[in-house]
Design a protein around this motif. Structure first.
Motif, PDB file in Angstrom:
ATOM      1  N   ASN A 157       0.895  -1.225  -0.124  1.00 55.37           N
ATOM      2  CA  ASN A 157       0.020  -0.125  -0.102  1.00 55.37           C
ATOM      3  C   ASN A 157       0.855   1.238   0.056  1.00 55.37           C
ATOM      4  O   ASN A 157       0.367   2.389  -0.580  1.00 55.37           O
ATOM      5  CB  ASN A 157      -0.976   0.154   1.239  1.00 55.37           C
ATOM      6  N   ALA A 158       2.004   1.191   0.520  1.00 60.27           N
ATOM      7  CA  ALA A 158       3.038   2.542   0.677  1.00 60.27           C
ATOM      8  C   ALA A 158       4.309   1.844   0.210  1.00 60.27           C
ATOM      9  O   ALA A 158       5.239   1.917   1.272  1.00 60.27           O
ATOM     10  CB  ALA A 158       2.847   3.264   1.693  1.00 60.27           C
ATOM     11  N   PRO A 159       4.515   1.221  -0.764  1.00 59.25           N
ATOM     12  CA  PRO A 159       5.824   0.295  -0.930  1.00 59.25           C
ATOM     13  C   PRO A 159       7.132   0.821  -0.374  1.00 59.25           C
ATOM     14  O   PRO A 159       8.010   0.183   0.235  1.00 59.25           O
ATOM     15  CB  PRO A 159       5.705  -0.129  -2.414  1.00 59.25           C
ATOM     16  N   LEU A 160       7.498   2.013  -1.147  1.00 55.25           N
ATOM     17  CA  LEU A 160       9.033   2.429  -0.877  1.00 55.25           C
ATOM     18  C   LEU A 160       9.006   3.087   0.425  1.00 55.25           C
ATOM     19  O   LEU A 160      10.045   3.187   1.226  1.00 55.25           O
ATOM     20  CB  LEU A 160       9.438   3.423  -2.193  1.00 55.25           C
ATOM     21  N   MET A 161       7.847   3.777   1.051  1.00 56.86           N
ATOM     22  CA  MET A 161       8.035   4.473   2.244  1.00 56.86           C
ATOM     23  C   MET A 161       8.104   3.599   3.333  1.00 56.86           C
ATOM     24  O   MET A 161       9.036   3.677   4.366  1.00 56.86           O
ATOM     25  CB  MET A 161       6.843   5.354   2.208  1.00 56.86           C
ATOM     26  N   LEU A 162       7.183   2.702   3.350  1.00 58.21           N
ATOM     27  CA  LEU A 162       7.291   1.746   4.368  1.00 58.21           C
ATOM     28  C   LEU A 162       8.548   0.638   4.322  1.00 58.21           C
ATOM     29  O   LEU A 162       8.922   0.249   5.304  1.00 58.21           O
ATOM     30  CB  LEU A 162       5.952   0.834   4.435  1.00 58.21           C
ATOM     31  N   ALA A 163       9.048   0.394   3.200  1.00 57.01           N
ATOM     32  CA  ALA A 163      10.219  -0.359   3.182  1.00 57.01           C
ATOM     33  C   ALA A 163      11.387   0.482   3.689  1.00 57.01           C
ATOM     34  O   ALA A 163      12.040  -0.002   4.496  1.00 57.01           O
ATOM     35  CB  ALA A 163      10.616  -0.717   1.849  1.00 57.01           C
ATOM     36  N   GLN A 286      -6.858   2.043   1.837  1.00 56.56           N
ATOM     37  CA  GLN A 286      -5.829   1.106   1.819  1.00 56.56           C
ATOM     38  C   GLN A 286      -4.527   1.508   2.876  1.00 56.56           C
ATOM     39  O   GLN A 286      -3.556   1.679   2.366  1.00 56.56           O
ATOM     40  CB  GLN A 286      -5.263   0.655   0.508  1.00 56.56           C
ATOM     41  N   VAL A 287      -5.158   1.777   4.102  1.00 54.30           N
ATOM     42  CA  VAL A 287      -4.084   2.367   5.015  1.00 54.30           C
ATOM     43  C   VAL A 287      -4.485   1.631   6.345  1.00 54.30           C
ATOM     44  O   VAL A 287      -5.428   1.882   6.812  1.00 54.30           O
ATOM     45  CB  VAL A 287      -4.401   4.142   5.402  1.00 54.30           C
ATOM     46  N   CYS A 288      -3.548   1.119   6.989  1.00 55.38           N
ATOM     47  CA  CYS A 288      -3.554   0.242   8.204  1.00 55.38           C
ATOM     48  C   CYS A 288      -3.972   1.194   9.402  1.00 55.38           C
ATOM     49  O   CYS A 288      -4.776   0.612  10.284  1.00 55.38           O
ATOM     50  CB  CYS A 288      -2.392  -0.420   8.690  1.00 55.38           C
ATOM     51  N   LEU A 289      -3.814   2.547   9.188  1.00 55.25           N
ATOM     52  CA  LEU A 289      -4.003   3.414  10.524  1.00 55.25           C
ATOM     53  C   LEU A 289      -5.435   4.065  10.455  1.00 55.25           C
ATOM     54  O   LEU A 289      -5.804   4.807  11.179  1.00 55.25           O
ATOM     55  CB  LEU A 289      -3.081   4.557  10.432  1.00 55.25           C
ATOM     56  N   ALA A 290      -6.125   3.731   9.021  1.00 61.35           N
ATOM     57  CA  ALA A 290      -7.315   4.408   8.805  1.00 61.35           C
ATOM     58  C   ALA A 290      -8.453   4.049  10.036  1.00 61.35           C
ATOM     59  O   ALA A 290      -8.521   3.035  10.462  1.00 61.35           O
ATOM     60  CB  ALA A 290      -8.044   4.080   7.758  1.00 61.35           C
ATOM     61  N   ALA A 291      -9.157   5.278  10.506  1.00 67.32           N
ATOM     62  CA  ALA A 291      -9.946   5.360  11.405  1.00 67.32           C
ATOM     63  C   ALA A 291     -11.428   4.845  10.722  1.00 67.32           C
ATOM     64  O   ALA A 291     -12.149   5.781  10.416  1.00 67.32           O
ATOM     65  CB  ALA A 291     -10.353   6.715  12.118  1.00 67.32           C
ATOM     66  N   ASN A 330      -8.234   0.555  -6.145  1.00 63.54           N
ATOM     67  CA  ASN A 330      -7.692  -0.603  -5.210  1.00 63.54           C
ATOM     68  C   ASN A 330      -6.652  -1.500  -5.966  1.00 63.54           C
ATOM     69  O   ASN A 330      -6.354  -1.206  -7.307  1.00 63.54           O
ATOM     70  CB  ASN A 330      -8.932  -1.237  -4.764  1.00 63.54           C
ATOM     71  N   ILE A 331      -5.898  -2.055  -5.373  1.00 63.01           N
ATOM     72  CA  ILE A 331      -4.611  -2.576  -5.744  1.00 63.01           C
ATOM     73  C   ILE A 331      -4.598  -3.666  -6.774  1.00 63.01           C
ATOM     74  O   ILE A 331      -3.943  -3.892  -7.785  1.00 63.01           O
ATOM     75  CB  ILE A 331      -3.799  -2.875  -4.632  1.00 63.01           C
ATOM     76  N   HIS A 332      -5.741  -4.601  -6.522  1.00 62.14           N
ATOM     77  CA  HIS A 332      -5.637  -5.923  -7.149  1.00 62.14           C
ATOM     78  C   HIS A 332      -7.080  -6.571  -7.272  1.00 62.14           C
ATOM     79  O   HIS A 332      -8.279  -6.127  -6.278  1.00 62.14           O
ATOM     80  CB  HIS A 332      -4.815  -6.896  -6.274  1.00 62.14           C
ATOM     81  N   PRO A 333      -7.429  -7.335  -8.278  1.00 64.27           N
ATOM     82  CA  PRO A 333      -8.820  -7.588  -8.341  1.00 64.27           C
ATOM     83  C   PRO A 333      -9.350  -8.681  -7.006  1.00 64.27           C
ATOM     84  O   PRO A 333     -10.462  -8.639  -6.677  1.00 64.27           O
ATOM     85  CB  PRO A 333      -9.033  -8.860  -9.643  1.00 64.27           C
ATOM     86  N   VAL A 387     -11.326  -4.406   6.528  1.00 66.06           N
ATOM     87  CA  VAL A 387     -11.828  -4.176   5.211  1.00 66.06           C
ATOM     88  C   VAL A 387     -10.586  -3.796   4.121  1.00 66.06           C
ATOM     89  O   VAL A 387     -10.383  -4.292   3.320  1.00 66.06           O
ATOM     90  CB  VAL A 387     -12.855  -3.310   4.923  1.00 66.06           C
ATOM     91  N   PHE A 388      -9.751  -2.808   4.591  1.00 63.50           N
ATOM     92  CA  PHE A 388      -8.648  -2.395   3.786  1.00 63.50           C
ATOM     93  C   PHE A 388      -9.088  -1.818   2.570  1.00 63.50           C
ATOM     94  O   PHE A 388      -8.734  -2.151   1.360  1.00 63.50           O
ATOM     95  CB  PHE A 388      -7.500  -3.462   3.616  1.00 63.50           C
ATOM     96  N   GLY A 389     -10.186  -1.051   2.469  1.00 61.07           N
ATOM     97  CA  GLY A 389     -10.892  -0.186   1.493  1.00 61.07           C
ATOM     98  C   GLY A 389     -11.531   0.925   1.642  1.00 61.07           C
ATOM     99  O   GLY A 389     -11.647   0.992   2.862  1.00 61.07           O
ATOM    100  N   PRO A 390     -12.300   1.500   0.788  1.00 58.28           N
ATOM    101  CA  PRO A 390     -12.904   2.950   1.054  1.00 58.28           C
ATOM    102  C   PRO A 390     -14.253   2.784   1.600  1.00 58.28           C
ATOM    103  O   PRO A 390     -15.138   3.080   1.328  1.00 58.28           O
ATOM    104  CB  PRO A 390     -12.746   3.709  -0.354  1.00 58.28           C
ATOM    105  N   VAL A 391     -14.136   1.919   2.752  1.00 54.81           N
ATOM    106  CA  VAL A 391     -15.455   1.436   3.397  1.00 54.81           C
ATOM    107  C   VAL A 391     -15.521   2.046   4.925  1.00 54.81           C
ATOM    108  O   VAL A 391     -14.656   1.550   5.942  1.00 54.81           O
ATOM    109  CB  VAL A 391     -15.707   0.339   3.282  1.00 54.81           C
ATOM    110  N   LEU A 392     -16.380   2.938   5.368  1.00 57.47           N
ATOM    111  CA  LEU A 392     -16.507   3.289   6.675  1.00 57.47           C
ATOM    112  C   LEU A 392     -17.809   2.872   7.185  1.00 57.47           C
ATOM    113  O   LEU A 392     -18.622   2.767   6.598  1.00 57.47           O
ATOM    114  CB  LEU A 392     -16.350   4.608   6.923  1.00 57.47           C
ATOM    115  N   THR A 393     -17.891   2.735   8.654  1.00 60.22           N
ATOM    116  CA  THR A 393     -19.026   2.324   9.390  1.00 60.22           C
ATOM    117  C   THR A 393     -19.146   3.537  10.442  1.00 60.22           C
ATOM    118  O   THR A 393     -18.207   4.187  10.835  1.00 60.22           O
ATOM    119  CB  THR A 393     -18.932   0.943   9.989  1.00 60.22           C
ATOM    120  N   LEU A 394     -20.398   3.820  10.613  1.00 61.60           N
ATOM    121  CA  LEU A 394     -21.078   4.963  11.500  1.00 61.60           C
ATOM    122  C   LEU A 394     -21.827   4.311  12.492  1.00 61.60           C
ATOM    123  O   LEU A 394     -22.966   3.790  12.353  1.00 61.60           O
ATOM    124  CB  LEU A 394     -21.594   6.178  10.745  1.00 61.60           C
ATOM    125  N   GLN A 395     -21.695   4.364  13.652  1.00 65.10           N
ATOM    126  CA  GLN A 395     -22.249   4.130  14.986  1.00 65.10           C
ATOM    127  C   GLN A 395     -22.377   5.290  15.944  1.00 65.10           C
ATOM    128  O   GLN A 395     -21.633   5.950  15.872  1.00 65.10           O
ATOM    129  CB  GLN A 395     -21.499   2.950  15.710  1.00 65.10           C
TER     130      GLN A 395
END
Length: 489
Positions: A157-163, A286-291, A330-333, A387-395
């Protein structure tokens, strides 16, 4: 196979980099751009043979590199940073083609951060020390000794920065490295090998091997000559790596998934809170930190949802090479199918789609619409699993205690974000949240001096600043008797 490919006008070698030389494999794997399905390259598909060769090269190079003075190691890391900056546009163009993230982000933020990773750890190395202390007249001196060859396995998801977040401190510490990039986005790791060689990094100090985890990853993580393993990725893969490393008791640093909450209290600046929520769609989610779990206090939930819906509708989805695009593919099928499966199962279980909820049929390909779901149960899959996609839930919640309970009620603990105008509440709530990083009225502010990592299933260990050197080194305490003192045991 062809030894090089041209991506966005940049020549990229598709072979491994082992011991200062390019090495081919008998087989290849196909690297495809998520933007339009274009085949970018046939990449060397490593096996246990290449894994063994890379570890052998790192092992051979280790004594000389470990003995290299700190100032010279720091100089070489700065030279690598110079090389990154010189080729910043090339790296940005290749990485966008390879993983589909926004070109403007790569140019303005990600690739400059790659260079900063090397500069920061080079400079931190030069001031790394612990104050000596006394014990009954004896002096204690703490030192950081290079540990040995390190295997670094990085995500797509952030290949070179995280490497380079891993490579830079490992090299600064005096270790040698075998870097294994994700097979869905391997190309900028190959360019990094070129940059490091041009900077004068000795042969074997940095090695790059490509391939599938089941074919080369296991051989790397189980190798008895490896002294550190750092991995960023999923929990199931981390379990396999930990099991593989167990026989040799190889120390691990694991930065894993998240299911982070965004807590919005009624006293928050709602426009700011909405901005924070929209940020979670960055990099197509596709961000592990995403809220991804938005928790809103009931009195403002309706207004918050209205404002979020309106702002999200203005997001522009499309070609990530276009400066006006806000969300790329998104990255892949397989990833798109995974995202859509989560949403479809959630809807079948009673969730309501406020907006989005499906692939973007207008664009086709790997584009998934920014999505918001409500009416979700706390124990549901969509709330509990990444999920690791553009999906948020609201409670919604009614009390501070309920907000904290919901925020902490997953197996993860990577990050949390809090929107409130009350300093006392900030102090109370942040003290109770289970997370490696908590942001208050902000998001994604990262300083390399700070510890980074996750709690629970979000990871093992912390990296950043001295914490990185604590992991990549063997810490030693040398105790010396006072002059003229003789111990008889």
């Amino acid at each position: 196979m062809s030894e090089k490919t041209t991506v966005a006008g940049v020549a990229v070698d598709t072979r491994h980099w082992i011991g200062g030389e390019r090495v081919a494999s008998a087989g290849t794997f196909t690297d495809v751009s998520p933007i339009d399905g274009t085949v970018l390259a046939e990449v060397a598909r490593g096996t246990a043979a290449e894994a063994g060769a890379a570890v052998a090269a790192a092992t051979a190079a280790f004594p000389a590199w470990a003995a290299t003075p700190r100032a010279e190691r720091a100089r070489l890391l700065h030279a690598i940073a110079d090389g990154v900056e010189k080729r910043l546009d090339e790296l940005a163009n290749v990485e966008t083609a390879d993983n589909g993230a926004l070109l403007r982000s790569h140019r303005r933020g990600v690739m400059p951060r790659v260079a900063h990773n090397f500069r920061f750890f080079a400079d931190w190395l030069l001031q790394l020390e612990h104050e000596d202390f006394e014990t009954r007249g004896h002096s204690n001196h703490v030192s950081w000794d290079p540990a040995g060859p390190c295997v670094l396995i990085t995500p797509w998801n952030a290949p070179l920065m995280l490497a380079t977040w891993k490579v830079a401190p490992a090299l600064a510490a005096g270790n040698t490295v075998v870097l294994k990039p994700a097979e869905w986005s391997p190309l900028t790791a190959s360019l990094l090998a070129d940059i490091a060689a041009e900077a004068g990094l000795p042969a074997g100090v940095l090695n790059v091997v490509q391939g599938y985890g089941s074919e080369i990853g296991d051989a790397l993580t189980s190798h008895p000559g490896v002294r550190r393993i750092s991995f960023t990725g999923s929990v199931p893969t981390a379990r396999r790596i930990a099991a593989s490393a167990a026989a040799a008791l190889t120390p691990l640093s694991l930065e894993l998934g998240g299911k982070s909450p965004l807590l919005v209290f009624a006293d928050a600046d709602l426009d700011l809170a909405v901005d924070l929520a929209v940020e979670q769609y960055d990099n197509a989610g596709q961000v592990c930190l995403a809220a991804t779990r938005i928790l809103v206090e009931e009195p403002v939930a309706e207004e918050f949802t209205r404002r979020l819906t309106e702002k999200a509708s203005r997001l522009r989805q499309g070609d990530p090479r276009d400066e006006a695009t806000d969300i790329g593919p998104n990255i892949h099928p397989r990833q798109l199918e995974k995202i859509d499966g989560f949403v479809r199962r959630a809807v079948a279980s009673g969730a309501r789609v406020v907006f989005g909820g499906a692939p973007n049929t207008r664009l086709g390909g790997l584009f998934y619409l920014p999505t918001l779901l409500t009416g979700v149960a706390q124990d549901s899959e969509i709330v509990q699993e990444e999920v690791f996609g553009p999906v948020l839930t609201l409670q919604t919640f009614r009390t501070e205690d309920e907000a904290v309970r919901l925020a902490n009620d997953t197996r993860f603990g990577l990050a949390a974000t809090l929107a409130t105008g009350d300093p006392a509440r900030t102090e109370r709530v942040t003290a109770r949240l289970v997370a490696g990083t908590v942001w208050v009225n902000c998001f994604f502010v990262r300083d390399l001096r700070a510890p980074f990592g996750g709690s629970r299933h979000s990871g093992v260990g912390r990296e950043g600043g001295t914490w990185s050197f604590d992991f990549y080194c063997d810490l030693k305490n040398t105790v010396t008797a006072p002059k003229g003192w003789l111990s008889h045991g």
